[in-house]
Design an enzyme around this catalytic site. Sequence first.
Site, short mmCIF file in Angstrom:
data_model
loop_
_atom_site.label_atom_id
_atom_site.label_comp_id
_atom_site.label_asym_id
_atom_site.label_seq_id
_atom_site.Cartn_x
_atom_site.Cartn_y
_atom_site.Cartn_z
N CYS A 1135 44.65 43.57 48.12
CA CYS A 1135 43.49 43.88 47.01
C CYS A 1135 42.23 44.53 47.60
CB CYS A 1135 43.31 42.46 46.44
SG CYS A 1135 42.92 43.03 44.70
N HIS A 1260 49.39 40.63 45.24
CA HIS A 1260 48.92 39.37 45.98
C HIS A 1260 49.97 38.54 46.52
CE1 HIS A 1260 44.39 39.34 45.65
NE2 HIS A 1260 44.72 40.01 44.47
N GLU A 1262 50.04 36.41 48.76
CA GLU A 1262 49.46 34.99 49.05
C GLU A 1262 49.34 34.11 48.12
OE1 GLU A 1262 45.68 37.09 48.08
OE2 GLU A 1262 47.79 37.81 48.54
#
EC number: 6.3.5.3
Length: 1295
Positions: A1135, A1260, A1262
Amino acid sequence: MMEILRGSPALSAFRINKLLARFQAARLPVHNIYAEYVHFADLNAPLNDDEHAQLERLLKYGPALASHAPQGKLLLVTPRPGTISPWSSKATDIAHNCGLQQVNRLERGVAYYIEAGTLTNEQWQQVTAELHDRMMETVFFALDDAEQLFAHHQPTPVTSVDLLGQGRQALIDANLRLGLALAEDEIDYLQDAFTKLGRNPNDIELYMFAQANSEHCRHKIFNADWVIDGEQQPKSLFKMIKNTFETTPDHVLSAYKDNAAVMEGSEVGRYFADHETGRYDFHQEPAHILMKVETHNHPTAISPWPGAATGSGGEIRDEGATGRGAKPKAGLVGFSVSNLRIPGFEQPWEEDFGKPERIVTALDIMTEGPLGGAAFNNEFGRPALNGYFRTYEEKVNSHNGEELRGYHKPIMLAGGIGNIRADHVQKGEINVGAKLVVLGGPAMNIGLGGGAASSMASGQSDADLDFASVQRDNPEMERRCQEVIDRCWQLGDANPILFIHDVGAGGLSNAMPELVSDGGRGGKFELREILSDEPGMSPLEIWCNESQERYVLAVAADQLPLFDELCKRERAPYAVIGEATEELHLSLHDRHFDNQPIDLPLDVLLGKTPKMTRDVQTLKAKGDALAREGITIADAVKRVLHLPTVAEKTFLVTIGDRSVTGMVARDQMVGPWQVPVANCAVTTASLDSYYGEAMAIGERAPVALLDFAASARLAVGEALTNIAATQIGDIKRIKLSANWMAAAGHPGEDAGLYEAVKAVGEELCPALGLTIPVGKDSMSMKTRWQEGNEEREMTSPLSLVISAFARVEDVRHTITPQLSTEDNALLLIDLGKGNNALGATALAQVYRQLGDKPADVRDVAQLKGFYDAIQALVAQRKLLAYHDRSDGGLLVTLAEMAFAGHCGIDADIATLGDDRLAALFNEELGAVIQVRAADREAVESVLAQHGLADCVHYVGQAVSGDRFVITANGQTVFSESRTTLRVWWAETTWQMQRLRDNPECADQEHQAKSNDADPGLNVKLSFDINEDVAAPYIATGARPKVAVLREQGVNSHVEMAAAFHRAGFDAIDVHMSDLLTGRTGLEDFHALVACGGFSYGDVLGAGEGWAKSILFNDRVRDEFATFFHRPQTLALGVCNGCQMMSNLRELIPGSELWPRFVRNTSDRFEARFSLVEVTQSPSLLLQGMVGSQMPIAVSHGEGRVEVRDAAHLAALESKGLVALRYVDNFGKVTETYPANPNGSPNGITAVTTESGRVTIMMPHPERVFRTVSNSWHPENWGEDGPWMRIFRNARKQLG
């Protein structure tokens, strides 16, 4: 000296077309507009050629749009002189971090070049008005005029008010001049106090008194004595609320005395980095839950974006400033406004009743306000997971006869939950000599009088004072302050914060006296120690302005060096402005003028001012029965699905990040088709457990136009039926926030308020075992204006918004409205017991009626039985789907369930009474549950055991296909295609998105909703999700070090560290300031990850400022270049980290072909749960995953891949450097919105280097490495989601 530097074009083509269309609609002959950014640099010394080139490179950012020599008349729009924009603060920070110390300040304007026919002066004024927000901006006619932005004025001294000479009249004049909103008895009190002190008051002292004692801060009405219909009442409103805590104190750790309330949470592993080593780890301890809900109504009516943004920001600060420092976690937001009247989409019930000049329209509020609230949460890094939206504006026959009722003064609700350590729940002791600190940004001449201004009905104060009370938002600054607070609480017993408050209404004039008096101390302060960006401010302006993003703290003198170190590392500004004294006295010294602007005993300021008595009369609502001629069910369905309160809310949802933290277990978007119908929001308590927190909202304000108490009871009931859908257990675990909005003083409303508070505080909540430990009131919900020769006023209904919060036992057992088409039964649990009342329903509203009898809580024991029964069924896994009945009634409940399940409905309402209209559209409490056909008997038996036998009705089943059919006794009552209903329900959000965003994108998204063949999100994996490829390497005991890199404003680092931690790494917290100061280097690290968020608030291009602070700093540049050239290292950018690394191409071998990442095609921040496919590429992180198709969290405003030309794109593709692409639900690579949320060519959303050692991606992984944090997932996934594989691949690659 000022230097002017041209920037890139400021508006995309569709924005220019929208402006031209607005001018056309206003009959202004404007044929063309060209707009470009202009930068102004205030320099303290000339720049040499190299420095000049560096500054020019810094100011080149954003998408590459063709600029041209401008033609036409120049209108230059800049921030108002005397204010400093958030853009300026951040851009100046970047310049300094890049070594350009000669730059005092950078500011930016937009130069509009207007080509038009002959315009009169008045027409030019109209054009100018369209191009700027007069609350925040000004217009110049020459570029050089921008010099005024950097003008410095001489400080002005304090002024005094001649009370001793002129007596009471001097105070009356000052009251009007300064907009103090003081009552007669307060003027008497001040006259008496200063006469006794034998001196004249200073303006600053009066202002400070007015703020500290405003309705906004003191809640005089809630603490007043009451006489109703001549009878003295036994309790104040606040006492009745507190009764809920006296009756049910269970699980409450702090109530009524801090910035937020705290209840018991679960024992989990809180994950954070060690102060000494920077190493992240889990810390097993209770994560207690804090909750707070605020309103920010007045500023949102005047200037919606900053009003809503600072509303969210203030509420986040309240959470952070709880106890001795806490961690905000997830937010909610709500809006009540008058009718939207969307141009070209006006609805039959929407009449224009006019409005005051100085407030904006409901449409403006709902266009700008939600963006402001979302932008603050996004940039701060807090997911917004829940909300409500109501429109109401009508002439009705209510308690006070026929009058206008609606929300010209809007409700803007901002709330949320957070976590706090057990030993920090209570504030500490402030010792004498403790340092009094302001943490956060500088004082600015804005937001003066917010507390007093919001305590008046809109339209009563002077328009200039309204200007002064608008604030501005800088969420990235607040994030830095929160990082300091986090470092402090993470130190446990060594936490340097003794006491903390946020700075809100009244600025420091309210916050500092509150801080010292709550700590049982006085304070002595030095005015000139306060950080200030505007030297010309008067003492009153410095002390009382409401600059945002500030906290006041008491820090022990010996802890100051530690506190200083933490602030410097996070680049959070702070100032020590005073110290705590034994004597309960407040003194403020001004060393510039060597005088004392404030010198008062604390008890004059915060003493017992006269107590208010409300002597009021009860009025009864007349209400006319619903006139039903001409109402057909088919027409009613379409109208109700168009009512914004009922209609789809996607335009309010996808603008807000819903995945940051990696701890979101249930957001608004449900199922494979991502339909915004969740009952409640759920977060996990930590990154290592299934405990969690839930929040839900209940409000039914229009009912108060018929029955005040019923409206309040329904709000509590609805919050309960919403939150019941997750596994909480005992009802006493649920705590409520009550936010009361009323037009105090309006005939009948005060007595109604008393009745409503009594119904909830004395009766319903104690009977249910519910506690209200927190809340807020806003008592001036009325606007007045002149319409032609007529005086008009618009009064809001008495509005209670209840937010429910609870600890969750297991977040995996949250039930959504998504229907299944296996052999099933739909059961309605009707807590209305067949009353089917239609008063004040959505149905009544869309036919411009009010009705006479509204819904109500019919039986408190059954409501409690309902909650307990649903909890039992959740725990026994007996529910397939659950949705409460609310606005729009049973019809809307069934429709929303069908939308979420993408299926048909075969319903039978024969047992619900002969009045079909009432059966389908009443809004009595209750819910529809879906159970397996085989479980129906067992479920009915559980419901019967809880006293609900007479409330349960079998109403049919969900079926596959597209038909939505309702019958009764074999007759068809209503039949329609589900797709048609889905499209009607979506039309409001479509129209709002077309107005606000790129209309092409809005059209594409709307069209996708009408595709019945859409299979929804689906997963194809080329690997075994449960295989841990890192296990053999973890078994060696070696834990390679990964640098978890963050810059100021980054907010996704903790979940990133947790994902690497789980894969066998030692995750180390590395701030850019560590690298720039040489505290840390990269030589010891095997892997580097640059995390997501908003470095410098995306100013100077997303990730570009961060990249340039590396490129323009020789030592750090070498550090990165060495790392990227070292074999056996891995790097990942996600990002904001992806955007940053794409700007480091000159340092990263094999990245020459990487694209830039620029503004999304929609021109909007996009938060989506998107489907991507893993393509064949050298990326070492994606090995063994090629061909997989799986959903991932997306949250960005600037993620569109920009290549130089077709040849560049072809080279990138042919080299095989594309690692991930967006695909649609059919598995095809797509450029169509929103399956491709940013418009990247060929769906590209991740690229890698030729060696595969460095991979950058916009989505994303994570945030979704745990299955439970995916918005939707296949039933058979275990603890780990498929994205966990990339982190394990990283561990495997390092051996």
